[in-house]
Scaffold this active site. Structure first.
Site, mmCIF file in Angstrom:
data_model
loop_
_atom_site.group_PDB
_atom_site.id
_atom_site.type_symbol
_atom_site.label_atom_id
_atom_site.label_comp_id
_atom_site.label_asym_id
_atom_site.label_seq_id
_atom_site.Cartn_x
_atom_site.Cartn_y
_atom_site.Cartn_z
ATOM 1 C CE1 TYR A 95 34.193 54.293 -9.450
ATOM 2 C CE2 TYR A 95 32.771 53.801 -7.567
ATOM 3 C CZ TYR A 95 34.027 54.076 -8.093
ATOM 4 O OH TYR A 95 35.121 54.148 -7.268
ATOM 5 C CD GLU A 181 33.735 56.777 18.600
ATOM 6 O OE1 GLU A 181 34.477 57.411 17.837
ATOM 7 O OE2 GLU A 181 33.773 56.906 19.836
ATOM 8 C CG ASP A 234 37.030 56.372 21.290
ATOM 9 O OD1 ASP A 234 36.958 55.273 21.870
ATOM 10 O OD2 ASP A 234 37.537 56.519 20.154
#
Length: 353
Positions: A95, A181, A234
């Site tokens: 920025y 996760e 997962d």
């Protein structure tokens, strides 16, 4: 800090020498995206070989001149920050001149290139990452500025500190650490008071692919407490990839493997073999996409899978079924199956790989 300043001065001196000889200055960077530059060591994970193939960023080539200029700009910013002992986040840097840098992704990548080129860990460059990870459980510590932090399990977790190197007085009664996760699963376990019910533990989530600070914290906790570390991911190629980043590191950060990897991490779940064992209904599973197949094939070829025969078997089950499952699939058995049955049984009877 003098080491950082000297390393930057050496780069600038080379640029000036080239200019003095009326030659176009060139920066030489290690090729971080090439698997040929990576070696796998059981004790460290993926690390860069000492003599890597390199790529050049030329100042006289239209394709690379902009990148050359950006690297010099960042070196100048880092030099000033180290001199004045101030810090900035990667976001602050982007920025400071969005038009010049173009995107946050470009800034992130160039900072890693500079860290690798100077052979100096990123945190020593006075650049902080914006942290996205959370930690909870039996852990307290003091931050660099003296703030005392207590992560004892409550409904809200503590953000991973942005200066992991600076934390001290770490205290914990944890018997193990659980890397989760996803944020949703992490919050669910917090709500179920998992940290206290089972036995004292530390829970961490990187909320998907972990940022540098989350990886540094996992490594620091391992160095400090030497307790078992388990992962809850997962049952899909993406989850396996994330677990491998914690355990063995990543291609792009292989030059910093020694500070980031924890090769003793164990895969607790969700294992592809669990889906069959628990009689999860096929309707609750998700078919593979083309991208999943590609990702899985690439993971199966990686050097660390060869030394993990049990992992190899699980990946073969996944490849044969072409089906994946999120951890949330366990709620199809009962709403609190994960914290009440699945995790306690796994931890008690050694159901990890």
């Amino acid at each position: 800090s003098s080491e950082v300043l000297e390393a930057i001065e050496n780069v600038i001196q080379d640029v000036l020498k080239s200019l003095a000889q009326k030659k176009a200055p060139v920066l030489t960077l290690a090729d971080r995206s090439n698997w040929r530059n990576i070696e796998f060591k059981d004790s460290v994970g993926l690390q860069m070989v000492p003599h890597t193939t390199t790529k050049q960023v030329r100042s006289d080539c239209p394709r690379s001149a902009h990148k050359f200029a950006l690297i010099l700009k960042l070196l100048s910013m880092i030099y000033k920050m180290v001199q004045s002992n101030t810090y900035a986040t990667k976001r602050d840097i982007y920025y400071s001149d969005t038009l010049l840098f173009g995107s946050q992704c470009i800034v992130d990548n160039l900072i890693n290139e500079i860290s690798c080129m100077l052979k100096i860990p990123r945190r020593s460059l006075h650049i902080l990452s914006t942290t996205k990870g959370f930690v909870a459980g039996s852990l307290s510590y003091t931050e660099e500025d003296g703030t005392k932090v207590n992560c004892t399990c409550s409904a809200t977790a503590v953000t991973v500190p942005s200066n992991v190197q600076g934390i001290r007085n770490l205290i914990s009664q944890a018997k193990f650490m659980l890397i989760v996760e996803k944020d949703a699963t992490f919050q669910r376990l917090l709500d179920d008071d998992f940290c206290n019910k089972m036995s004292p533990c530390i829970m961490i989530t990187g909320r998907g692919i972990p940022d540098l600070n989350t990886r540094l914290l996992v490594r620091k906790l391992w160095d400090t407490f030497q307790i078992p570390i388990f992962t809850l991911m997962d049952a899909d190629p993406h989850g396996v990839e994330i677990m491998c980043i914690y355990k063995y590191g990543s291609l792009s950060m292989s030059f910093e493997a020694h500070h980031l990897t924890v090769p003793s991490i164990k895969w607790l779940g969700l294992l592809p073999s669990d889906l069959e064992r628990l009689n999860i209904h096929k309707d609750a599973l998700i078919p593979f996409t083309k991208q999943d197949q590609k990702k899985l094939a690439s993971i199966q070829k990686r050097p660390y899978i060869a030394c993990q025969p049990m992992w190899k078997k699980e990946l073969e089950i996944m490849a044969a079924s072409k089906l994946k499952a999120e951890i949330q699939v366990l709620t199809s058995l009962s709403s609190d199956f994960l914290s009440r049955v699945y995790l306690p049984n796994k931890l008690q009877f050694g159901g990890w790989l």
